[in-house]
Every structure is written in C-alpha cells, then in structure tokens.
Design a protein around this motif. Structure first.
Motif, PDB file in Angstrom:
ATOM      1  N   SER A   1      43.431  96.435  29.543  1.00  0.00           N
ATOM      2  CA  SER A   1      44.275  96.002  28.436  1.00  0.00           C
ATOM      3  C   SER A   1      44.482  94.497  28.404  1.00  0.00           C
ATOM      4  O   SER A   1      45.091  93.984  27.478  1.00  0.00           O
ATOM      5  N   CYS A   2      44.011  93.767  29.429  1.00  0.00           N
ATOM      6  CA  CYS A   2      44.166  92.316  29.477  1.00  0.00           C
ATOM      7  C   CYS A   2      43.042  91.671  28.682  1.00  0.00           C
ATOM      8  O   CYS A   2      41.944  91.450  29.197  1.00  0.00           O
ATOM      9  N   ALA A   3      43.295  91.402  27.425  1.00  0.00           N
ATOM     10  CA  ALA A   3      42.243  90.925  26.528  1.00  0.00           C
ATOM     11  C   ALA A   3      41.916  89.458  26.795  1.00  0.00           C
ATOM     12  O   ALA A   3      42.738  88.687  27.274  1.00  0.00           O
ATOM     13  N   ARG A   4      40.696  89.069  26.483  1.00  0.00           N
ATOM     14  CA  ARG A   4      40.244  87.697  26.650  1.00  0.00           C
ATOM     15  C   ARG A   4      40.894  86.784  25.612  1.00  0.00           C
ATOM     16  O   ARG A   4      41.166  87.181  24.488  1.00  0.00           O
ATOM     17  N   ARG A   5      41.079  85.517  26.016  1.00  0.00           N
ATOM     18  CA  ARG A   5      41.544  84.528  25.061  1.00  0.00           C
ATOM     19  C   ARG A   5      40.411  84.055  24.174  1.00  0.00           C
ATOM     20  O   ARG A   5      40.628  83.745  23.008  1.00  0.00           O
ATOM     21  N   THR A   6      39.214  83.978  24.728  1.00  0.00           N
ATOM     22  CA  THR A   6      38.091  83.395  24.006  1.00  0.00           C
ATOM     23  C   THR A   6      36.855  84.268  24.155  1.00  0.00           C
ATOM     24  O   THR A   6      36.799  85.174  24.983  1.00  0.00           O
ATOM     25  N   TYR A   7      35.848  83.944  23.355  1.00  0.00           N
ATOM     26  CA  TYR A   7      34.571  84.655  23.381  1.00  0.00           C
ATOM     27  C   TYR A   7      33.628  83.906  24.315  1.00  0.00           C
ATOM     28  O   TYR A   7      33.511  82.677  24.252  1.00  0.00           O
ATOM     29  N   LEU A   8      32.934  84.632  25.197  1.00  0.00           N
ATOM     30  CA  LEU A   8      32.080  84.013  26.210  1.00  0.00           C
ATOM     31  C   LEU A   8      30.634  83.958  25.740  1.00  0.00           C
ATOM     32  O   LEU A   8      30.014  85.003  25.514  1.00  0.00           O
ATOM     33  N   PRO A   9      30.046  82.765  25.581  1.00  0.00           N
ATOM     34  CA  PRO A   9      28.609  82.683  25.261  1.00  0.00           C
ATOM     35  C   PRO A   9      27.771  83.030  26.482  1.00  0.00           C
ATOM     36  O   PRO A   9      28.163  82.772  27.625  1.00  0.00           O
ATOM     37  N   LEU A  10      26.606  83.623  26.237  1.00  0.00           N
ATOM     38  CA  LEU A  10      25.691  84.031  27.308  1.00  0.00           C
ATOM     39  C   LEU A  10      24.623  82.975  27.505  1.00  0.00           C
ATOM     40  O   LEU A  10      23.978  82.536  26.552  1.00  0.00           O
ATOM     41  N   VAL A  11      24.457  82.545  28.765  1.00  0.00           N
ATOM     42  CA  VAL A  11      23.426  81.571  29.130  1.00  0.00           C
ATOM     43  C   VAL A  11      22.497  82.241  30.134  1.00  0.00           C
ATOM     44  O   VAL A  11      22.947  82.749  31.168  1.00  0.00           O
TER      45      VAL A  11
ATOM     46  N   ASP B   1      40.308  82.005  36.250  1.00  0.00           N
ATOM     47  CA  ASP B   1      40.205  80.593  35.884  1.00  0.00           C
ATOM     48  C   ASP B   1      39.664  79.748  37.026  1.00  0.00           C
ATOM     49  O   ASP B   1      39.103  78.665  36.785  1.00  0.00           O
ATOM     50  N   VAL B   2      39.827  80.193  38.250  1.00  0.00           N
ATOM     51  CA  VAL B   2      39.398  79.385  39.398  1.00  0.00           C
ATOM     52  C   VAL B   2      38.339  80.081  40.244  1.00  0.00           C
ATOM     53  O   VAL B   2      37.665  79.425  41.041  1.00  0.00           O
ATOM     54  N   HIS B   3      38.180  81.399  40.100  1.00  0.00           N
ATOM     55  CA  HIS B   3      37.230  82.140  40.944  1.00  0.00           C
ATOM     56  C   HIS B   3      36.388  83.054  40.065  1.00  0.00           C
ATOM     57  O   HIS B   3      36.891  84.033  39.511  1.00  0.00           O
ATOM     58  N   PRO B   4      35.092  82.765  39.900  1.00  0.00           N
ATOM     59  CA  PRO B   4      34.252  83.599  39.040  1.00  0.00           C
ATOM     60  C   PRO B   4      33.972  84.954  39.653  1.00  0.00           C
ATOM     61  O   PRO B   4      34.059  85.143  40.878  1.00  0.00           O
TER      62      PRO B   4
ATOM     63  N   ASP C   1      30.525  85.772  35.635  1.00  0.00           N
ATOM     64  CA  ASP C   1      31.574  85.490  34.661  1.00  0.00           C
ATOM     65  C   ASP C   1      32.401  84.323  35.196  1.00  0.00           C
ATOM     66  O   ASP C   1      33.177  84.478  36.131  1.00  0.00           O
ATOM     67  N   SER C   2      32.216  83.140  34.592  1.00  0.00           N
ATOM     68  CA  SER C   2      32.915  81.943  35.064  1.00  0.00           C
ATOM     69  C   SER C   2      34.247  81.717  34.366  1.00  0.00           C
ATOM     70  O   SER C   2      34.932  80.740  34.662  1.00  0.00           O
ATOM     71  N   GLY C   3      34.605  82.586  33.447  1.00  0.00           N
ATOM     72  CA  GLY C   3      35.823  82.402  32.680  1.00  0.00           C
ATOM     73  C   GLY C   3      35.593  81.725  31.357  1.00  0.00           C
ATOM     74  O   GLY C   3      36.352  81.930  30.405  1.00  0.00           O
ATOM     75  N   SER C   4      34.545  80.889  31.253  1.00  0.00           N
ATOM     76  CA  SER C   4      34.222  80.214  29.996  1.00  0.00           C
ATOM     77  C   SER C   4      32.807  80.511  29.528  1.00  0.00           C
ATOM     78  O   SER C   4      32.492  80.288  28.356  1.00  0.00           O
TER      79      SER C   4
END
Length: 935
Positions: A849-859, A711-714, A780-783
């Motif tokens: 096993s630590c699944a993502r909360r959200t889907y990450l769009p690619l830019v 969340d704070v370090h990509p 990977d910035s987390g979002s």
C-alpha cells in the motif's frame, strides 16, 4: 477513508466536537447516551462530559446520521464542512466582456487549476512535452468519467482546469482560443504584436470545421523587470472533465509547435548579437505561473518543464561552480565555459566552498555571506518573494528537470556538465509545498523518456490532493508536542527543537499550500511535569494498569472540486514503564525517516561565516548519524533483558535489525557522502556534485517511513531465466490475495486495499560480491530502475529477455534501441516486476500500500567490454553524466557505484561498520554498568 457528508445533496455537515478542548468525536470517547436528537459522551482528551444536540430532521441540509456512527467506529474519517471552516473566500473570475464560446463561459474557473510552463528551446523535447500533456489530458478525462459522482450529489465534481505557457530565450507566450476575426493578408504574413504584452493569431492553422475559433497567443516580452500573466486565468485554461474542454486543449497542444515557430522565433542574434539557444527565461516563466495562479482561489498548481537552469531575465542563476562569479547579464550567464573545470575541482576540494554550491540563494538574502555577489542577493530575493507569494495565494510550484544520463561516445558532454542550481529551485518548491523531480534519461531512447513523462504527469494529476490546508495536532493530558518536523515548515526545513520553536502550544498548527498522500509530518512528543494521569472509572477511582495516551490530528483542506474538507485521525496508545515494550513497539521506517530529516536539517542551516567546524557540516552530520545509532543500540543493551547477554555479542532490537545498515547507507548516500575520493583532488570528477546533493537533500527532507530506507539503500534482485516447481510461485507472476470482504466497508474498499501484486525475485545485497558475469539483475535505486545483463549471459537468454524497439512498420530503430521483450515468458515476468516496483516502494506484497512518489524510468546496462560477448545488444560504451562535470562514465560504472554495501575510500563496508558499532556499544554499556545507580 470514509467521507461524511449530508444525505440531502451531499453538502457540508457539522462535526461533533468537545465543548472544552474542541477535539472531534472519536472511537476512544466514552458514549453514555446516544439517540437521533442528542449524544452524550466523555472526551478522552480533557475528560469533560459533553451533551450535544444533533440534526435530527431528515429534510435539514446538514442531516447525516454518519456524523456520530462513523465517527465512533473509524479511527480516520473525513467531514465535508462549511461555515467557519472556510478560511478563503471563493471567487469566480470572468472576462470583461463575458465572452461565450461553444455554449460555455470560458472566463469562469471552478475547481483546481494546473498550469504547465514548457521550455521550447529544445525542439526534440518540445514534442515529447506536448505529447505527454496530450496523453495526460486524455487520461485525466477518462479518470473523471470513471468517477461521475465523486461528491455524492449526483452531478459529479468539477474536473481540473489545465492551461499552457510556452517560453523560449527572451519571450513568453500564453496560447489560447478566441473568436475568429477577419484577418488581412498582412496579418497572415506577419502576425502583429506589441512590446511587453501583445497577441498574435494564426487562423491559417485552424481546422476547417472549427470556423468559430482560432488559435492565438498573448506575448510577454518583458522578462527582465516585472513579468506577469497577460491573460485572465479563465481565458486560457480548459476543464478536462468536459469533452469540449479536452478537445479545445488538444487543439491548443496541436497548434503549439506552429505558434512557437511563429511568435517565439529566436531573434536574440538580431537584437543582442548572441544566439538565444543557450538562454532560458525560466525564472520569468515561474513568475508568470505565480501571477496566473493567484487567480485560482487557492487551489492552483504550476509545473515547470525544462532541462536547464534559468540564465536570462529575472531569476537568472549564475554558474556558481566557476572559480569567480560571472557578470549578472543574462547573455553572459549562459553555457559555462571550458575554463570552469579548474574552478569546479577547486571548489569541491574544500567543504566550505562546496557548501556554497548546494546552499539555496534564498538562505543568503539579507546576510553577509562571503561567496555571495550582488546578483546572488537580488536573485535570492526574487525566488524568496515568489515563494512567499505562493504561500499567501495558497498555490504551489513544481519543477520537472530532465537531463541526459547517457550520451554517445563521440558526443560532447555539454548537457551533462551544466550546473542546474537545483538547490535554489528546490527551495522554491519546498516553500510552496511543491515537488522537485530530476529525471536523467537515455538520450538514445526518447521513447522511454516520453512514456515515463506521460506516466509522471498523469499520476500527479489523478492522485488525491488537497489545497490551502491547515494542519493541527492535539494530545491528551500529560504529554505535549515538543517539536514538529516537516519539510514545508519554518526555516531550514525543520522545526527541530525548542530553541528554534520557543515553547509550543498544546495544539500546534501550521499551514500548507498543498498536500498529497506523500506529505508527512513528524512529531516529537515529551512528558509534561507530573506525567500522564491515571485513568479513573465513573466513581472517580483509579483503574489499575498503565494509562492510555491519545493523539488527534486534523487536516483542513480544499479538495480539487473546491469543497472544504477536514480529515480527522485519532490514535490511542497504551503507555508503559518498561523500555523493552518501547523497543518492541518501535517502527523502523519512522526511525529512519526522522534520522534522515535530522541530517538534512543539519545541512540546511543557513551558512555562518563565524562558525567553522572541522570537516564541515557534512562530517558532523555523518558523525551524528553514527552516534544516534550507537545510542539507540546501547540503550537497548542497558535497559532491556539484553543486558544479560555477553558483551561480546551484538544484540539488535527485533524491530530495528536494519538500523546499522541504514545508518551506514545514510553516510554513503548523496546527502552526506564525500564528493572526492581520498588522495585525488584536482583531477577527480565530483560525485555527488552540488545538484546531486541538492536533489538528495530535497528528497531526504520529504522522507517518509515507507521511502526512507530506499532513498539511501537500493534493492537488488536476481533474475533467473528458469525456475522449477509450482508456476504460481515463480517470480514475476501476479498474486491475487484472498480477501474477506466482511472485514471491509464494501467490496470496492477491499479491492483497492488488496489488489494483485507481483511476486518479486530473490533479494540480494547490493555488493559486487553478489554479481556474477552470467547473471541478470534488476536494481531499484529509488529514482531509476537498472537492468544489468552480465557479459557471460548466453545469447539465447539475452534474446529472450530483450528485443529491439520497433517502428510502427515493424522495422527496428537501431542497435541501442532495445527494450524488455513483450512476447517471451522471461520478458513478461520482468515487466511485471518492473511495474510492481514502479507502483510501490516496499519490496514485499505485505507493504504494497506504500505507493511511489514518482515513476521510475528503466535503464538497461551491459558491462563495457568486447561487444561480441553482448551480441550487439549493449550500451556499455555510452557515457553518463551521473551528475559528473566535464567527463562521462560508462553505465556499468554508475551501476557499480550503487553497490552501497561495499567499502569506499571514505567509508567501511557493512561488516567492518558493524564491528565498529559493536565496539562503541560495548564501551557505552561498560560505562553505564560502572555508574552507582546501576549497581
């Protein structure tokens, strides 16, 4: 997790519990006698000897030998329960006339309910929303078919019920299907509806072979006083586990664009003399969602899909970035004027004025806050009351906000400059245990946005979830829970200390309207007076050695099929008298998540005009994170063998090697960083702005051990076009771990826990010093996922990595419509890495096993510069809102801003920060060594 249910029809069972403290039977309990009829055990929490009668009759509805066998083998088990565990009576809502369509009663709602409120003001996005919902519906239906016997009773469970709500400007429409009736020519030309609540039918749009039903809408035009749902819940929701329900929902989705044009036409110009394109009654739509979900028996969830803040009707939010409050009238609260730029700069120049922008309006209700106007108090009370109603009804609300990330160079920045007030909307989501998702997309590539939205909606629907939950935790003798840290509990997100909590019970508990695999609760444990008692044998003699300490959590919830379950997890830990053992057993992810939540709590305290801290709460939170880092490292230096090392050497605990990097990244994150550079106040664009900070604070309040660092370090990876050596060791190739199924309950569990993972490329520090002009990087910035292609990358390599997005006929869409290649080896391996990162948080296969909360769009990012060096495949000239106001940035500027290890005008680089930490740790250690008790 093993589920214990009756072997006769899969019904509820009665868990075995201690007769004194009510703890559940677990592997740490001492079982002295066990047969088919009884079990005798000593409770590991209160040391009481228990003698419990078991259900031994195989014909009994509650018969299940797993009640004792699995409970004494597995640390986490789940029981299907009934009786006293039912806290809310379940009802079935039926139509007044008992209408029957197609052989099933559509007035009855069983199972979970998911409602989607769609903003129809943007016609292009309306098509994206509807297509994503249709994709999601097909995927959920296929998911239900793959799990026909998820309840163990042979009949399968009730699938989720999905309904649709449409709103635009000053109207809300609820589409549904009804019996076709005779319609005259006048009705065909002008469908009838009444003010307030009405209905309109569109039989001309019905399919020829579906003569028994027609599409209709129920209208709610009263969006300024007390909007409510005009239909019973069962009349406009469809069960996706049934093929008929899927077909009927798809038909409603197909009819929706026509219904919008017919009954949600923009008439604000005629009635109010203004255009309705800039207005949104999303606040009223949220109220309709809450009213409809109140009929869901406590297993309902609503999602708002929009791209702007509510600015008309109830719940209208003014643009608080303006220098002066604007009138509360809906039409005057639309798009912000150009004159607001100066006010924005002035507000971001002072910490107290900036705090106004990311403070939820719910926090000012009933308080004398200098920046609040009468409309703010009224609006804050509306959202507070709506959140309280959701809690009472056991339902949750989500907000999915989507705004452009990149705009063409010659376009206005109206969409990226708008104020969204994510603080207030996020507080509503937090209180109802919902989620806030802010997606920023490339408007020139709506296909990527559409695919990301489809995955996001399908993932939320198919994931395991619980409703109307009650969480309780108990401890063994000698310790107690000092504090609970949960984003959904108490004011300010966090129950931080005894002053806020009072003295906690030995078994604290709280309610949650919605839980998911990403819901986390942090506990602060402390010793009771007298400490942990020593363990004793059967003769009452003390057992030498350090005693054990036990913790047990029980989560009582309702599954999506309406059945009540309780998940019990028991943890046993060996105590110690050595600080080195405590540091050796510490977990970095847990430490990071707790520190993040502490920082969020410091910012989420309601504003107090009488208390002014120099520099404000942001500076205080940054300093607190630094002090905590220094205290932890200093204690390690003082109380472990590290005290024998030279003071000139910085010694870090083995498990907390990344702690200084995390604390620096937390200070630089959107949660805590300064919004304006030093020396530049009036002319600078704030970054982060209020919405950036509010979104980051929401995510930080939900920080889990697996996501706190990201969340704070990509994470940045270097993509090398070719690699020598074994092809099986190349990055981007899928790895299938060798699994010994004997260590698992069955092959299905082994497969789920050890699925294939993609080997990731080399991990680099996110620093400009690690970027080369001829390099390609995936960040990977987390979002978001950013694919950065340097200017000096050969054209042949670019063409191998990227390809033009094509239409169905094979022709390219345009110069900026390019995606990862699906035919080349480099493109394939990069796609695999992107898919791996979208699935899991951790960059290593060991923590997959630590699944993502959200889907990450690619830019896809290429540096701004001469287009000839990029072979025409760049978007560097595009501009990005990035949360900025009044101006755009190049995409490569946004990418470079994520180089978190570099120095900024307010913060040092990582190396200099380590020097500062070391100096302070050394001072603390020297002071401690001079104290008398350390001689």
């Amino acid at each position: 997790v093993p589920v214990i249910r009756s072997q006769n029809g899969g019904g509820p069972v009665t868990p075995v519990r201690c007769t004194r403290c009510s703890s559940y039977l677990n592997p740490f309990a001492t079982v002295s006698n066990h047969n088919a009829h009884t079990i005798e055990f000593e409770c590991n929490f209160c040391s009481r000897s228990n003698f419990v009668q078991l259900t031994a009759d195989p014909n009994d509805p509650q018969y299940s030998p797993e009640v004792t066998s699995l409970a004494t083998m597995c640390g986490t088990v789940e029981y299907e329960v009934g009786g006293e565990y039912i806290t809310r009576e379940r009802e079935k809502y039926e139509l007044a006339d008992g209408a029957d369509l197609g052989g099933e009663l559509h007035g009855v709602v069983e199972g979970s309910v998911h409602l989607y409120a769609i903003d129809c003001g943007d016609e292009e996005k309306l098509g994206v929303y509807l297509n994503a919902l249709e994709y999601m519906a097909r995927d959920v239906h296929a998911h239900c078919l793959r799990q026909p016997d998820q309840n163990g009773d042979g009949g399968g469970g009730k699938g989720p019920n999905v309904g649709l709500i449409l709103f635009r400007a000053n109207k809300i429409a609820v589409p549904y299907l009804r019996h076709k009736r005779h319609v005259g020519l006048a009705d065909r030309i002008n469908p009838s509806h009444r003010d307030g609540v009405g209905e309109a039918a569109t039989p001309l749009r019905s399919s020829l072979h579906e003569e028994e039903e027609e599409a209709a809408v129920a209208l709610m035009t009263d969006v300024t006083l007390d909007p409510f749902c005009p239909l019973p819940l069962g009349e406009f929701t469809f069960d996706l586990s049934a093929p008929l329900g899927l077909a009927r929902l798809r038909r409603v989705l197909g009819e929706a664009p026509g219904l919008v044009n017919d009954v949600l036409a923009d008439d604000m110009k005629k009635t109010h003399g203004i255009s309705g394109s800039k207005l949104s009654c999303a606040g009223a739509a949220l109220a309709v969602l809450g009213d409809a979900l109140s009929q869901s028996n406590g297993i309902g969830r609503g999602t708002l899909l929009t791209s702007r803040r509510p600015n008309y009707g109830v719940g209208a939010l003014r643009d608080r970035e303006l220098s002066a409050p604007t009138p509360a009238a809906g039409a005057k609260m639309g798009a912000r004027s150009a004159a607001g730029t100066g006010g924005t700069d002035n507000k971001y120049a002072r910490w107290d004025l900036e705090r106004e922008l990311y403070t939820p309006l719910q926090d000012i209700v009933g308080k004398e806050i200098k920046f609040a106007v009468g409309a703010d108090q009224k609006t804050g009370k509306f959202y507070k009351d709506l959140g309280d109603r959701c809690v009472r009804d056991g339902t949750s609300l989500d907000v999915f906000m989507s705004t452009p990330l990149v705009e063409p160079p010659n376009a206005a920045t109206a969409q990226t400059a708008q104020f969204l007030d994510l603080a207030t909307l996020g507080e509503l989501c937090r209180l109802s245990c919902g989620s806030l998702r802010w997606v920023r997309y490339d408007p020139t590539d709506m296909d990527e946005f559409s695919s990301g939205l489809r995955e996001e909606l399908a993932r939320n629907m198919c994931s395991h979830a619980g409703y109307d939950a009650l969480f309780k935790v108990r401890c063994s003798a000698g310790v107690r829970v000092k504090a609970l840290t949960s984003p959904h509990v108490g004011p300010g997100r966090v129950l931080a200390d005894e002053s806020a909590l009072g003295i906690l019970d030995d078994e604290p508990s709280f309610e949650l309207t919605y839980v998911s695999p990403h819901t986390t609760v942090a506990l602060a444990i402390e010793h009771k007076v007298g400490g942990i008692p020593a363990e004793k044998d059967s003769w009452g003699r003390k057992i030498p050695g350090d005693p054990m300490c036990y913790f047990q959590s029980a989560l009582l919830y309702t599954a999506s099929d309406g059945r009540r379950r309780v998940r019990v997890s028991t943890l046993g830990l060996r105590t110690t008298t050595l600080a080195s053992d405590a540091f050796r057993s510490s977990d970095f992810g847990t430490t990071a998540s707790v520190l993040t939540r502490r920082a969020v709590a410091a910012l989420r305290n309601p504003p107090n005009n009488d208390v002014i801290i120099a520099g404000g709460p942001l500076k205080d939170a940054r300093n607190d994170s630094f002090r905590k880092c220094v205290d932890i490292l200093a204690n390690y230096r003082i109380y472990t063998s590290a005290k024998n090392s030279p003071l000139g050497q910085l010694i870090l605990p083995e498990t907390l090697q990344l702690l200084p990097l995390f604390c620096l990244s937390l200070r630089k994150s959107r949660m805590l960083s300064e919004c304006l550079p030093k020396g530049v106040i009036s002319s600078a664009t704030p970054s982060p702005n209020a919405d950036d900070r509010a979104s980051a604070l929401f995510d930080g309040g939900n920080a889990s051990p697996s996501s706190a660092m990201l969340d704070v370090h990509p994470n940045m990876f270097r993509l090398t076009p070719t690699e020598d050596g074994d092809e099986r060791k190349r990055w981007g190739e899928w790895i299938a771990p060798n699994v010994d199924s004997r260590h698992f309950q069955d092959d299905a569990v082994a497969l789920a826990a050890n699925g294939p993972v993609a080997r990731l490329p080399p991990l680099l520090q996110p620093s400009v010093a690690c970027l080369d002009d001829d390099g390609m990087y995936l960040l990977d910035s987390g979002s978001n996922l950013f694919l950065y292609v340097g200017n000096a990358v050969p054209r042949s390599v670019q063409e191998e990595l990227l390809e033009w997005r094509k239409r169905e006929d094979g022709t390219p869409l345009g110069s900026s419509k390019f995606v990862l290649s699906s035919t080349s080896d480099l493109g394939r391996r990069t796609r695999n890495v992107a898919e791996q990162l979208r699935r899991y948080v951790a960059p290593s296969a060991a923590a997959s096993s630590c699944a993502r909360r959200t889907y990450l769009p690619l830019v896809i990012v290429t540096p701004a510069g001469d287009s000839s060096t990029r072979s025409g495949m760049g978007v560097g000239a595009g501009r990005v809102g990035a949360g900025g106001r009044g101006g755009g940035k190049a995409l490569d500027d946004v990418f470079l801003a994520l180089m978190i290890d570099d120095a900024t005008t307010h913060e040092r680089g990582y190396t200099d920060f380590l020097v500062t930490v070391h100096r302070q740790v050394k001072e603390n250690a020297e002071k401690a060594s001079s104290l008398p008790w350390d001689e």
